[in-house]
Design an enzyme around this catalytic site. Structure first.
Site, PDB file in Angstrom:
ATOM      1  CD  GLU A  41      -2.439   1.480   2.657  1.00 34.14           C
ATOM      2  OE1 GLU A  41      -2.781   2.636   2.982  1.00 34.14           O
ATOM      3  OE2 GLU A  41      -2.631   0.488   3.388  1.00 34.14           O
TER       4      GLU A  41
ATOM      5  NE  ARG B 155      -0.673   8.690   4.825  1.00 33.80           N
ATOM      6  CZ  ARG B 155      -0.555   8.038   5.971  1.00 33.80           C
ATOM      7  NH1 ARG B 155       0.536   8.221   6.710  1.00 33.80           N
ATOM      8  NH2 ARG B 155      -1.500   7.212   6.376  1.00 33.80           N
TER       9      ARG B 155
ATOM     10  CE  LYS C 228      -6.874   2.688   6.860  1.00 32.28           C
ATOM     11  NZ  LYS C 228      -5.945   3.417   5.979  1.00 32.28           N
TER      12      LYS C 228
END
Length: 212
Positions: free
Chosen positions: A42, A46, A130
């Site tokens: 993943e 960002r 999640k």
């Protein structure tokens, strides 16, 4: 489509949550993780180079299953799919983002932190979620409590989990896999210490055998 994200758990107990600041790190980092037995990656959206990093990994490390984290908008979903992502992860859940991912054919692992959000995601067909930020919102205690009313829901707790606490999370019946940033420490990335990252990946892979 949520079944496709649940299938990610078959590849190992930990999904690394990766922040790439330098595009040159992307491919050797992915190769180091794969060498340690970690295939599902993943890469969080960002940093300015995140999408380029995903593209590079998807192109040059075909054995990796690369996805985009920190999806927050329909635009993020579209960009992630264009970059070559095979799945997406979001910090929270919105129907708009879910529809956008469906439109893009991008399997989504949506984030939740409350029972109400679990219900909202469930209404949209999501049964693999999640839990984020896992330790901040209750961690093990919350997951145990959610198992009662949501016996049909599985979780990937992410946020604040360490190599020491990961086995406790993975021991819960409603936890299929957990997310962790400890596999890719910033100092190892800066120093190009790929052997250390491979070793961390090996240790993470040994925390629990992949799901059947």
């Amino acid at each position: 489509m949520n079944e496709q994200t649940l299938a990610l758990a078959q590849h190992g107990p930990v999904i690394p949550v990766i922040v790439i600041e330098d595009l040159a790190q992307a491919v050797p980092l992915a190769r180091a993780l794969v060498a340690g037995g970690v295939k599902v990656l993943e890469v969080t959206l960002r940093t300015p180079v995140a999408l380029q990093a995903i593209t590079a990994i998807a192109r040059e490390v075909p054995e990796a299953i690369v996805g985009a984290g920190t999806l927050r908008s329909a635009q993020d979903a579209e960009a992630a799919r264009r970059a070559g992502c095979r799945f997406g992860v979001s910090p929270g859940f919105t129907p708009t983002l879910a529809r956008a991912c469906e439109d893009q054919g991008l399997p989504l692992l949506p984030g939740v932190s409350t029972a109400s959000e679990v219900m909202q995601a469930g209404e949209a067909g999501y049964r693999f979620l999640k839990l984020f930020p896992a330790t901040a919102v209750g961690g093990l205690s919350l997951l145990k409590a959610l198992a009662g009313p949501f016996a049909d829901v599985a979780f990937c707790p992410t946020g604040g989990i360490t190599p020491q606490t990961a086995p406790d999370f993975l021991a819960l019946p409603n936890v299929k896999v957990c997310g962790g940033s400890w596999l890719t420490p910033a100092d190892a990335l800066r120093g190009g210490d790929w052997a250390r990252i491979t070793q961390l990946a090996r240790e993470a892979s040994a925390l629990r055998a992949p799901a059947a």
